[in-house]
Motif scaffolding. Structure first.
Motif, short mmCIF file in Angstrom:
data_model
loop_
_atom_site.label_atom_id
_atom_site.label_comp_id
_atom_site.label_asym_id
_atom_site.label_seq_id
_atom_site.Cartn_x
_atom_site.Cartn_y
_atom_site.Cartn_z
N LYS A 163 0.84 -1.20 0.00
CA LYS A 163 0.00 0.00 0.00
C LYS A 163 0.87 1.25 0.00
O LYS A 163 1.78 1.39 0.82
CB LYS A 163 -0.92 0.00 1.22
N ARG A 164 0.57 2.16 -0.91
CA ARG A 164 1.30 3.42 -0.99
C ARG A 164 0.32 4.58 -1.11
O ARG A 164 -0.83 4.38 -1.52
CB ARG A 164 2.26 3.43 -2.20
N LYS A 165 0.79 5.77 -0.77
CA LYS A 165 -0.01 6.98 -0.89
C LYS A 165 0.61 7.88 -1.95
O LYS A 165 1.82 8.01 -2.05
CB LYS A 165 -0.06 7.73 0.45
N VAL A 166 -0.26 8.51 -2.76
CA VAL A 166 0.20 9.45 -3.78
C VAL A 166 -0.30 10.84 -3.46
O VAL A 166 -1.18 11.02 -2.61
CB VAL A 166 -0.28 9.01 -5.18
N ALA A 167 0.25 11.82 -4.12
CA ALA A 167 -0.16 13.21 -3.92
C ALA A 167 -1.56 13.43 -4.49
O ALA A 167 -2.04 12.68 -5.35
CB ALA A 167 0.84 14.14 -4.59
N LEU A 168 -2.19 14.49 -4.00
CA LEU A 168 -3.56 14.79 -4.45
C LEU A 168 -3.61 15.05 -5.95
O LEU A 168 -4.63 14.76 -6.60
CB LEU A 168 -4.09 16.01 -3.69
N ASN A 218 -0.54 -0.14 10.96
CA ASN A 218 0.62 0.22 10.15
C ASN A 218 0.95 -0.81 9.07
O ASN A 218 1.93 -0.63 8.33
CB ASN A 218 1.85 0.40 11.06
N ASN A 219 0.16 -1.87 8.98
CA ASN A 219 0.44 -2.88 7.96
C ASN A 219 0.25 -2.31 6.57
O ASN A 219 -0.71 -1.58 6.30
CB ASN A 219 -0.50 -4.08 8.14
N LYS A 220 1.17 -2.66 5.66
CA LYS A 220 1.11 -2.13 4.29
C LYS A 220 1.16 -3.22 3.22
O LYS A 220 1.17 -2.91 2.03
CB LYS A 220 2.28 -1.16 4.06
N THR A 221 1.20 -4.47 3.63
CA THR A 221 1.34 -5.57 2.67
C THR A 221 0.04 -6.38 2.60
O THR A 221 -0.54 -6.71 3.63
CB THR A 221 2.50 -6.49 3.07
N TYR A 222 -0.37 -6.72 1.38
CA TYR A 222 -1.63 -7.42 1.16
C TYR A 222 -1.48 -8.48 0.07
O TYR A 222 -0.61 -8.38 -0.79
CB TYR A 222 -2.74 -6.44 0.76
N LEU A 282 -10.49 1.21 -8.03
CA LEU A 282 -10.81 0.05 -8.86
C LEU A 282 -12.16 -0.55 -8.49
O LEU A 282 -12.86 -1.11 -9.35
CB LEU A 282 -9.71 -1.01 -8.71
N ILE A 283 -12.56 -0.43 -7.23
CA ILE A 283 -13.78 -1.07 -6.75
C ILE A 283 -15.01 -0.20 -6.93
O ILE A 283 -16.03 -0.64 -7.46
CB ILE A 283 -13.64 -1.46 -5.27
N CYS A 284 -14.92 1.06 -6.49
CA CYS A 284 -16.13 1.91 -6.47
C CYS A 284 -16.03 3.15 -7.35
O CYS A 284 -16.99 3.94 -7.42
CB CYS A 284 -16.43 2.33 -5.04
N ASN A 285 -14.88 3.36 -7.99
CA ASN A 285 -14.66 4.50 -8.90
C ASN A 285 -14.60 5.85 -8.20
O ASN A 285 -14.56 6.89 -8.88
CB ASN A 285 -15.73 4.55 -10.00
N LYS A 286 -14.60 5.88 -6.88
CA LYS A 286 -14.44 7.14 -6.17
C LYS A 286 -12.97 7.56 -6.19
O LYS A 286 -12.07 6.70 -6.19
CB LYS A 286 -14.92 7.00 -4.73
N PRO A 287 -12.69 8.86 -6.17
CA PRO A 287 -11.29 9.32 -6.19
C PRO A 287 -10.53 8.81 -4.97
O PRO A 287 -11.04 8.82 -3.86
CB PRO A 287 -11.42 10.85 -6.17
N SER A 288 -9.31 8.36 -5.18
CA SER A 288 -8.51 7.81 -4.09
C SER A 288 -7.03 8.15 -4.28
O SER A 288 -6.55 8.28 -5.41
CB SER A 288 -8.68 6.29 -4.02
N THR A 289 -6.33 8.30 -3.16
CA THR A 289 -4.88 8.54 -3.19
C THR A 289 -4.11 7.30 -2.74
O THR A 289 -2.90 7.35 -2.57
CB THR A 289 -4.50 9.72 -2.28
N THR A 290 -4.82 6.19 -2.53
CA THR A 290 -4.18 4.94 -2.09
C THR A 290 -3.96 4.03 -3.30
O THR A 290 -4.86 3.81 -4.09
CB THR A 290 -5.04 4.21 -1.05
N VAL A 291 -2.75 3.50 -3.39
CA VAL A 291 -2.38 2.61 -4.50
C VAL A 291 -1.85 1.31 -3.94
O VAL A 291 -1.06 1.30 -3.00
CB VAL A 291 -1.31 3.26 -5.39
N LEU A 292 -2.30 0.19 -4.50
CA LEU A 292 -1.68 -1.11 -4.22
C LEU A 292 -0.70 -1.38 -5.35
O LEU A 292 -1.07 -1.46 -6.51
CB LEU A 292 -2.73 -2.22 -4.13
N PHE A 293 0.57 -1.54 -4.96
CA PHE A 293 1.66 -1.63 -5.94
C PHE A 293 2.37 -2.97 -5.84
O PHE A 293 2.70 -3.44 -4.75
CB PHE A 293 2.66 -0.49 -5.69
#
Length: 213
Positions: free
Chosen positions: A7-12, A157-161, A19-30
């Motif tokens: 899990k990562r965060k990007v700038a606004l 604080n977990n970031k791995t999925y 991918l699930i609900c099409n709402k704007p998001s700053t969270t990325v699974l990489f």
């Protein structure tokens, strides 16, 4: 590509639809696994979809987290047994102690009880530990609460999925399609680059400028 996403965060300014609900998001699974040379995989997702959603993803916790969970279970068992003793359920506990036998009939009841405790601890390989019963219930409860706080923090604080099988297979299929398109574009580009300019001129007749009288 392995099934492990971070899990990562990007700038606004880089916000994109989930991918699930099409709402704007700053969270990325990489997924940066590039062993096959096909490039990384990533997608945007809302944080709420990462919580208790085994049909989509499951968290991959660290070894530290697993150890804390085991420790929490052990503390819970100690608290349960200690609370039972303090509430008056001494008969079974005392019977177990004296079933080990006493060293001398001339000793007092207190000495016999201590000997039985030592014998029980020797059998368990823990001589010298937990010789005072019942244990301090408040201290156990405090340790339990502290362990629970550490577990909650590690969860937060977990970031791995890992993706569910269905989603993971869809990502693999998508990546294969992208690799095929990339290979096709590369082939077309190489074909165009390797074409002889004179051959192009001979195949195509370009219109000439009309002559004026």
């Amino acid at each position: 590509m392995s099934n492990e996403y971070v899990k990562r965060k990007v700038a606004l300014k880089d916000i994109q639809p989930c991918l699930i609900c099409n709402k704007p998001s700053t969270t990325v699974l990489f997924n940066g696994d590039n062993n096959n040379g096909g490039g990384a995989d990533w997608f945007y997702v809302c944080d709420i979809h990462l919580q208790d959603n085994i049909q989509f993803v499951v968290p991959v916790y660290s070894k530290e987290y697993e150890n804390e969970v085991i420790h929490l279970r052990q503390l819970k068992q100690k608290i349960t047994s200690t609370a039972a003793i303090k509430n008056g359920n001494w008969d079974g506990w005392v019977t177990k102690l004296f079933a080990k036998g006493t060293k001398s009939s001339t000793k007092t009841d207190n000495i016999e009880a201590d000997s039985a405790i030592d014998a029980d601890n020797e059998d368990k390989g823990t001589k010298g530990q937990d010789t005072k019963a019942p244990a301090d219930l408040s201290a156990l409860q405090r340790e339990y609460d502290e362990t629970l706080d550490r577990i909650t923090k590690l969860q937060k604080n977990n970031k791995t999925y890992q993706l569910s099988d269905t989603f993971y297979q869809s990502r693999l299929e998508r990546k294969k399609q992208q690799e095929k398109l990339a290979a096709r574009r590369k082939q077309l580009q190489e074909s165009y680059t390797n074409t002889d300019p004179d051959e192009l001129l001979s195949k195509f007749a370009f219109p000439s400028v009309p002559k004026t009288s």
